[in-house]
Design a protein around this motif. Sequence first.
Motif, PDB file in Angstrom:
ATOM      1  N   UNK A  70       0.829  -1.205   0.000  1.00  0.00           N
ATOM      2  CA  UNK A  70       0.000   0.000   0.000  1.00  0.00           C
ATOM      3  C   UNK A  70       0.864   1.255   0.000  1.00  0.00           C
ATOM      4  N   UNK A  71       0.554   2.152  -0.914  1.00  0.00           N
ATOM      5  CA  UNK A  71       1.220   3.451  -0.992  1.00  0.00           C
ATOM      6  C   UNK A  71       0.194   4.519  -0.645  1.00  0.00           C
ATOM      7  N   UNK A  72       0.493   5.343   0.354  1.00  0.00           N
ATOM      8  CA  UNK A  72      -0.375   6.457   0.726  1.00  0.00           C
ATOM      9  C   UNK A  72       0.263   7.730   0.179  1.00  0.00           C
ATOM     10  N   UNK A  73      -0.523   8.504  -0.569  1.00  0.00           N
ATOM     11  CA  UNK A  73       0.002   9.674  -1.260  1.00  0.00           C
ATOM     12  C   UNK A  73      -0.782  10.918  -0.847  1.00  0.00           C
ATOM     13  N   UNK A  74      -0.060  11.977  -0.505  1.00  0.00           N
ATOM     14  CA  UNK A  74      -0.666  13.272  -0.250  1.00  0.00           C
ATOM     15  C   UNK A  74      -0.461  14.159  -1.469  1.00  0.00           C
ATOM     16  N   UNK A  75      -1.550  14.569  -2.085  1.00  0.00           N
ATOM     17  CA  UNK A  75      -1.498  15.442  -3.259  1.00  0.00           C
ATOM     18  C   UNK A  75      -1.822  16.868  -2.832  1.00  0.00           C
ATOM     19  N   UNK A  76      -2.050  17.764  -3.777  1.00  0.00           N
ATOM     20  CA  UNK A  76      -2.339  19.162  -3.441  1.00  0.00           C
ATOM     21  C   UNK A  76      -3.599  19.341  -2.610  1.00  0.00           C
ATOM     22  N   UNK A  77      -4.595  18.507  -2.843  1.00  0.00           N
ATOM     23  CA  UNK A  77      -5.868  18.740  -2.162  1.00  0.00           C
ATOM     24  C   UNK A  77      -6.520  17.474  -1.606  1.00  0.00           C
ATOM     25  N   UNK A  78      -5.847  16.329  -1.670  1.00  0.00           N
ATOM     26  CA  UNK A  78      -6.436  15.111  -1.133  1.00  0.00           C
ATOM     27  C   UNK A  78      -5.375  14.050  -0.849  1.00  0.00           C
ATOM     28  N   UNK A  79      -5.791  13.090  -0.017  1.00  0.00           N
ATOM     29  CA  UNK A  79      -4.989  11.895   0.243  1.00  0.00           C
ATOM     30  C   UNK A  79      -5.595  10.731  -0.517  1.00  0.00           C
ATOM     31  N   UNK A  80      -4.721   9.826  -1.005  1.00  0.00           N
ATOM     32  CA  UNK A  80      -5.176   8.623  -1.705  1.00  0.00           C
ATOM     33  C   UNK A  80      -4.368   7.417  -1.232  1.00  0.00           C
ATOM     34  N   UNK A  81      -5.002   6.254  -1.255  1.00  0.00           N
ATOM     35  CA  UNK A  81      -4.327   4.979  -1.021  1.00  0.00           C
ATOM     36  C   UNK A  81      -4.276   4.216  -2.334  1.00  0.00           C
ATOM     37  N   UNK A  82      -3.124   3.664  -2.666  1.00  0.00           N
ATOM     38  CA  UNK A  82      -2.970   2.847  -3.859  1.00  0.00           C
ATOM     39  C   UNK A  82      -2.596   1.434  -3.439  1.00  0.00           C
ATOM     40  N   UNK A  83      -3.335   0.451  -3.929  1.00  0.00           N
ATOM     41  CA  UNK A  83      -2.985  -0.946  -3.733  1.00  0.00           C
ATOM     42  C   UNK A  83      -2.075  -1.335  -4.898  1.00  0.00           C
ATOM     43  N   UNK A 142      -6.256  23.767   3.009  1.00  0.00           N
ATOM     44  CA  UNK A 142      -5.073  24.586   3.246  1.00  0.00           C
ATOM     45  C   UNK A 142      -3.870  23.833   3.790  1.00  0.00           C
ATOM     46  N   UNK A 143      -4.080  22.752   4.486  1.00  0.00           N
ATOM     47  CA  UNK A 143      -2.986  22.060   5.148  1.00  0.00           C
ATOM     48  C   UNK A 143      -2.103  21.363   4.127  1.00  0.00           C
ATOM     49  N   UNK A 144      -0.796  21.599   4.162  1.00  0.00           N
ATOM     50  CA  UNK A 144       0.063  20.823   3.266  1.00  0.00           C
ATOM     51  C   UNK A 144       0.033  19.352   3.702  1.00  0.00           C
ATOM     52  N   UNK A 145       0.025  18.430   2.759  1.00  0.00           N
ATOM     53  CA  UNK A 145      -0.076  17.027   3.128  1.00  0.00           C
ATOM     54  C   UNK A 145       1.159  16.551   3.892  1.00  0.00           C
ATOM     55  N   UNK A 146       0.905  15.719   4.863  1.00  0.00           N
ATOM     56  CA  UNK A 146       1.959  15.099   5.658  1.00  0.00           C
ATOM     57  C   UNK A 146       1.499  13.685   5.942  1.00  0.00           C
ATOM     58  N   UNK A 147       2.289  12.707   5.547  1.00  0.00           N
ATOM     59  CA  UNK A 147       1.913  11.312   5.746  1.00  0.00           C
ATOM     60  C   UNK A 147       3.135  10.518   6.168  1.00  0.00           C
ATOM     61  N   UNK A 148       2.938   9.624   7.119  1.00  0.00           N
ATOM     62  CA  UNK A 148       4.000   8.722   7.553  1.00  0.00           C
ATOM     63  C   UNK A 148       3.367   7.410   7.984  1.00  0.00           C
ATOM     64  N   UNK A 149       4.164   6.367   8.033  1.00  0.00           N
ATOM     65  CA  UNK A 149       3.687   5.068   8.497  1.00  0.00           C
ATOM     66  C   UNK A 149       4.344   4.785   9.833  1.00  0.00           C
ATOM     67  N   UNK A 162      -1.945  10.747   8.933  1.00  0.00           N
ATOM     68  CA  UNK A 162      -2.146  11.814   7.968  1.00  0.00           C
ATOM     69  C   UNK A 162      -2.468  13.101   8.696  1.00  0.00           C
ATOM     70  N   UNK A 163      -1.950  14.215   8.207  1.00  0.00           N
ATOM     71  CA  UNK A 163      -2.247  15.514   8.791  1.00  0.00           C
ATOM     72  C   UNK A 163      -3.480  16.104   8.122  1.00  0.00           C
ATOM     73  N   UNK A 164      -4.335  16.715   8.928  1.00  0.00           N
ATOM     74  CA  UNK A 164      -5.497  17.418   8.406  1.00  0.00           C
ATOM     75  C   UNK A 164      -5.856  18.527   9.377  1.00  0.00           C
ATOM     76  N   UNK A 165      -6.093  19.711   8.849  1.00  0.00           N
ATOM     77  CA  UNK A 165      -6.451  20.848   9.687  1.00  0.00           C
ATOM     78  C   UNK A 165      -7.901  20.739  10.119  1.00  0.00           C
ATOM     79  N   UNK A 166      -8.147  20.918  11.401  1.00  0.00           N
ATOM     80  CA  UNK A 166      -9.499  20.868  11.931  1.00  0.00           C
ATOM     81  C   UNK A 166      -9.969  22.322  12.130  1.00  0.00           C
ATOM     82  N   UNK A 167     -11.134  22.689  11.577  1.00  0.00           N
ATOM     83  CA  UNK A 167     -11.609  24.062  11.715  1.00  0.00           C
ATOM     84  C   UNK A 167     -11.871  24.401  13.200  1.00  0.00           C
ATOM     85  N   UNK A 168     -11.580  25.647  13.553  1.00  0.00           N
ATOM     86  CA  UNK A 168     -11.840  26.106  14.920  1.00  0.00           C
ATOM     87  C   UNK A 168     -13.338  26.170  15.167  1.00  0.00           C
ATOM     88  N   UNK A 169     -13.780  25.851  16.389  1.00  0.00           N
ATOM     89  CA  UNK A 169     -15.234  25.876  16.688  1.00  0.00           C
ATOM     90  C   UNK A 169     -15.796  27.285  16.687  1.00  0.00           C
TER      91      UNK A 169
END
Length: 125
Positions: free
Chosen positions: A77-90, A104-111, A118-125
């Motif tokens: 499995x390869x996890x990829x962070x693109x400009x606007x989404x994350x994808x998993x490839x088998x 807005x969040x730049x992608x950040x992915x690690x295993x 995966x990094x994702x910005x959570x909107x403030x309440x």
Amino acid sequence: MDTWNAFTVERVTPNVPQSRNVNAFAVNSSRGGEFRLCVQVKSRRVLFYEYTGQYRSYASDLALGEAALAMAWHDVTLCVGLRSEYRLYDLISGQCTPLFSFERTPPLVTYLRNEFLLANEVPAP
């Protein structure tokens, strides 16, 4: 692309074949001096190699359609962070699974410890 030992800062392997203009890379496994490496080159193809004293192709190339900003690889499995989404490839079936999009969040992915983080910005309440 050269590969270096991060602890001794010594070059440990020859150049990775066809690896000019690398945008992102990920290492799959390491045992002794052997490892698997994937590199995403400017042509938006991901190339897979296995290193056992020299580089050799490991899997079929993968076309992403756009430049990867972050990648992590485990098993098939390869996890990829693109400009606007994350994808998993088998890598066996070739199936692509979109995970989620972001704005807005730049992608950040690690295993780590049997899961992709995966990094994702959570909107403030």
